[in-house]
Scaffold this active site. Structure first.
Site, PDB file in Angstrom:
ATOM      1  N   ASP A 108       7.399  63.932  58.272  1.00 42.87           N
ATOM      2  CA  ASP A 108       8.119  64.467  57.112  1.00 42.87           C
ATOM      3  C   ASP A 108       7.681  65.900  56.814  1.00 42.87           C
ATOM      4  O   ASP A 108       6.616  66.342  57.239  1.00 42.87           O
ATOM      5  CB  ASP A 108       7.798  63.625  55.861  1.00 42.87           C
ATOM      6  N   HIS A 152       2.954  63.799  58.670  1.00 42.60           N
ATOM      7  CA  HIS A 152       3.526  65.068  58.216  1.00 42.60           C
ATOM      8  C   HIS A 152       3.150  66.157  59.220  1.00 42.60           C
ATOM      9  O   HIS A 152       1.954  66.344  59.482  1.00 42.60           O
ATOM     10  CB  HIS A 152       2.991  65.423  56.825  1.00 42.60           C
TER      11      HIS A 152
HETATM   12 ZN   LIG Z   1       7.802  64.561  51.968  1.00 45.63          ZN
END
Ligand SMILES: [Zn+2]
Length: 230
Positions: free
Chosen positions: A56, A197
């Site tokens: 993400d 991430h």
């Molecule tokens: Zn996020």
């Protein structure tokens, strides 16, 4: 005389090859045994445990290193992009598409959709989708709602499929490669969707180490769509 020497040479060569050939079955027998074991391991891996790596908040300055590492390992992942991070990183998004990764939507400004009006939520999703479309020529079908907070009923308005996760790497808070790797290895089972991430150097390094170690443990990698709709 030369002819006699040559004849002897040929005979010696023939004898040498024959002895060598007779020894080969013994050696190749051992080798064959090794190959059979390897083949069995490969078969069980193909039949084995599938897992999805998802990233993400990117693209970021670390994403290219991750893409290069995944390509080297022939692994596909899923990237949920923030619209606001795309400008200036078009080449990275192109590479993502070219390398066969799944590209998803993570809203334009990383907003909590459940707190917004429906109109604003739709704008956030549409704006990110448009930014991705401008580069890839495809509107993403899958969305990872920031903070895991989806707005009820929104999928009917935006025709998107929300994708959450089952293993949280906590990479954004740990920011420590060995700790991230340890946590994910501890928690990952077959069928899991792992949340990471690609905007931290420690996460990118951890992700590549995880690919190597999870493959050693019999996992193989699929994109989120394959996990949801096999
Ligand atoms: Zn996020």
């Amino acid at each position: 005389m030369k002819k006699v020497v040559c004849v002897w040479c040929v005979l010696l060569l023939f004898a040498g090859l024959t002895v060598g050939w007779m020894k080969v079955p013994e050696m190749s027998g051992e080798k064959r045994g090794g190959i059979i074991i390897q083949t069995t391991a490969e078969t069980s891996q193909q039949e084995g445990k599938k897992v999805a790596l998802t990233f993400d908040d990117g693209p970021s300055c670390y994403t290219k290193k991750l893409l290069d590492g995944l390509k080297k390992r022939k692994v596909h992942a899923t990237f949920f992009l923030q619209g606001q991070c795309i400008a200036g990183r078009e080449a990275v998004v192109k590479q993502m598409q070219k390398d066969g990764h799944l590209i998803g939507n993570h809203t334009f400004h990383h907003v909590q959709l459940s707190l917004l009006s429906e109109q604003k939520a739709i704008y956030e999703i549409t704006a990110a989708g448009n930014a991705i479309y401008e580069i890839t020529g495809t509107y993403p079908l899958y969305i990872r709602p920031p903070f895991g907070e989806w707005k009820e009923g929104l999928e009917l308005r935006v025709s998107m499929i929300p994708v959450l996760w089952s293993v949280d790497s906590c990479d954004w808070s740990l920011q420590n490669t060995p700790q991230i790797v340890k946590r994910v290895l501890r928690d990952t089972r077959e069928g899991d969707i792992i949340l990471m991430h690609d905007c931290y150097a420690t996460s990118v390094e951890a992700a590549l180490q995880l690919v190597d170690e999870l493959e050693r443990r019999g996992f193989y990698f699929v994109t989120a769509d394959e996990m949801i709709d096999p």
